[in-house]
Design a protein around this motif. Structure first.
Motif, PDB file in Angstrom:
ATOM      1  N   LEU A  90      -4.385   3.999   7.653  1.00 37.91           N
ATOM      2  CA  LEU A  90      -4.136   5.429   7.482  1.00 37.91           C
ATOM      3  C   LEU A  90      -2.823   5.832   8.153  1.00 37.91           C
ATOM      4  O   LEU A  90      -2.030   6.591   7.584  1.00 37.91           O
ATOM      5  CB  LEU A  90      -5.285   6.243   8.068  1.00 37.91           C
ATOM      6  N   GLU A  91      -2.611   5.335   9.362  1.00 38.92           N
ATOM      7  CA  GLU A  91      -1.375   5.671  10.074  1.00 38.92           C
ATOM      8  C   GLU A  91      -0.152   5.139   9.332  1.00 38.92           C
ATOM      9  O   GLU A  91       0.911   5.761   9.348  1.00 38.92           O
ATOM     10  CB  GLU A  91      -1.418   5.121  11.497  1.00 38.92           C
TER      11      GLU A  91
ATOM     12  N   LEU B 140       0.820  -1.213   0.000  1.00 41.74           N
ATOM     13  CA  LEU B 140       0.000   0.000   0.000  1.00 41.74           C
ATOM     14  C   LEU B 140       0.855   1.265   0.000  1.00 41.74           C
ATOM     15  O   LEU B 140       0.477   2.277  -0.607  1.00 41.74           O
ATOM     16  CB  LEU B 140      -0.945  -0.007   1.202  1.00 41.74           C
ATOM     17  N   CYS B 141       1.999   1.220   0.673  1.00 44.74           N
ATOM     18  CA  CYS B 141       2.877   2.397   0.685  1.00 44.74           C
ATOM     19  C   CYS B 141       3.475   2.640  -0.699  1.00 44.74           C
ATOM     20  O   CYS B 141       3.618   3.792  -1.131  1.00 44.74           O
ATOM     21  CB  CYS B 141       3.982   2.222   1.723  1.00 44.74           C
TER      22      CYS B 141
ATOM     23  N   GLU C  32       3.019   5.953  -3.087  1.00 46.96           N
ATOM     24  CA  GLU C  32       4.107   6.685  -3.737  1.00 46.96           C
ATOM     25  C   GLU C  32       3.818   6.864  -5.232  1.00 46.96           C
ATOM     26  O   GLU C  32       4.108   7.922  -5.805  1.00 46.96           O
ATOM     27  CB  GLU C  32       5.425   5.939  -3.539  1.00 46.96           C
ATOM     28  N   ALA C  33       3.239   5.846  -5.861  1.00 46.18           N
ATOM     29  CA  ALA C  33       2.875   5.954  -7.271  1.00 46.18           C
ATOM     30  C   ALA C  33       1.784   7.001  -7.470  1.00 46.18           C
ATOM     31  O   ALA C  33       1.797   7.763  -8.452  1.00 46.18           O
ATOM     32  CB  ALA C  33       2.414   4.598  -7.798  1.00 46.18           C
TER      33      ALA C  33
ATOM     34  N   LEU D   3       0.432   7.777   6.774  1.00 47.81           N
ATOM     35  CA  LEU D   3       0.830   9.052   7.387  1.00 47.81           C
ATOM     36  C   LEU D   3       2.230   8.987   7.989  1.00 47.81           C
ATOM     37  O   LEU D   3       2.937  10.003   8.025  1.00 47.81           O
ATOM     38  CB  LEU D   3      -0.185   9.437   8.465  1.00 47.81           C
ATOM     39  N   ASN D   4       2.617   7.819   8.465  1.00 47.15           N
ATOM     40  CA  ASN D   4       3.930   7.660   9.105  1.00 47.15           C
ATOM     41  C   ASN D   4       4.997   7.128   8.151  1.00 47.15           C
ATOM     42  O   ASN D   4       6.120   6.839   8.580  1.00 47.15           O
ATOM     43  CB  ASN D   4       3.813   6.715  10.307  1.00 47.15           C
ATOM     44  N   LYS D   5       4.651   7.027   6.885  1.00 48.81           N
ATOM     45  CA  LYS D   5       5.594   6.498   5.903  1.00 48.81           C
ATOM     46  C   LYS D   5       6.773   7.453   5.723  1.00 48.81           C
ATOM     47  O   LYS D   5       6.571   8.648   5.518  1.00 48.81           O
ATOM     48  CB  LYS D   5       4.880   6.303   4.551  1.00 48.81           C
ATOM     49  N   PRO D   6       8.002   6.962   5.816  1.00 52.94           N
ATOM     50  CA  PRO D   6       9.161   7.841   5.573  1.00 52.94           C
ATOM     51  C   PRO D   6       9.089   8.462   4.176  1.00 52.94           C
ATOM     52  O   PRO D   6       8.771   7.780   3.201  1.00 52.94           O
ATOM     53  CB  PRO D   6      10.358   6.882   5.684  1.00 52.94           C
TER      54      PRO D   6
END
Length: 228
Positions: free
Chosen positions: A78-79, A49-50, A54-55, A82-85
């Motif tokens: 969601l977190e 999902l991350c 990014e795409a 939201l917390n993805k580097p």
């Protein structure tokens, strides 16, 4: 929300109407929306999902989308975004099933705390499509409490359900094929529910989900096992 222009500002500076109309295109003859394997189980793919987010960010940068959001994400998912580097853009919205029987109060509060707009699909309790919905599930628009408020305000039960969402700060999608009902739904801006009415409608919540999609329960990203 901006009551004058009937819109809400998103966290990226763009705007979204507070009320929208949904449509549904049935599958073409012979088309299989849910392919199954030889054992009759629905075949699904798994994705990061991350990486997908990014795409989507690249699509926004390329001008292919003004705003980007998610659908059917729970708080944990969601977190994760939201917390993805290296996060470049937050989701502007999260579209989920939301109606008086499933008012999503905890998810709504979380989304508001993160400046994410909650968008309600199935706001009238779904069209009870056999593929998604148990045909024995309760009919939201026949609920006696909803019908009593409709009689009080001289409106339809559907309008009461839609107005409830708008006054909670939820963007609403109402799907209909009927021209008369579409015209009627626009009347949602012509009246207000009282604070007592809102409390009564809050009391209808039973955390009941029409679109459980239990055929996907084994998917690693199935979102409905969490509390919210």
């Amino acid at each position: 929300m901006d009551p004058k222009y009937q819109r809400v500002e998103l966290n990226d500076g763009h705007f979204m109407p507070v009320f929208g109309f949904g449509t549904f295109v049935p599958p073409e003859p012979g088309e299989t929306p849910l392919p199954k394997d030889e054992n009759g189980k629905v075949m699904f793919d798994t994705v990061d999902l991350c990486a997908i987010w990014e795409a989507m960010e690249k699509c926004k940068d390329a001008g292919l989308a003004k705003s980007i959001g998610v659908s059917n994400f729970n708080r944990r998912q969601l977190e994760m975004i939201l917390n993805k580097p290296g996060l470049k853009y937050k989701p502007v919205c999260n579209q989920v099933e939301c109606h008086p029987y499933l008012n999503q109060s905890k998810l709504l509060d979380f989304c508001k705390s993160k400046d994410i707009v909650l968008v309600a699909h199935s706001a009238l309790g779904t069209q009870r499509h056999k593929l998604w919905v148990d045909q024995n599930s309760p009919a939201l628009l026949e609920d006696p409490v909803l019908c009593a408020l409709a009689k009080k305000h001289k409106r339809s039960p559907a309008l009461i359900a839609l107005r409830y969402q708008l006054q909670r700060g939820v963007v609403v999608l109402a799907k209909s094929y009927n021209e008369q009902r579409i015209r009627e739904n626009v009347q949602v801006f012509e009246f207000q529910l009282t604070s007592e009415d809102m409390k009564v409608l809050d009391g209808l919540n039973r955390n009941f989900r029409y679109a459980v999609m239990d055929f996907l329960v084994d998917h690693p990203d199935y979102p409905f096992s969490d509390e919210y």
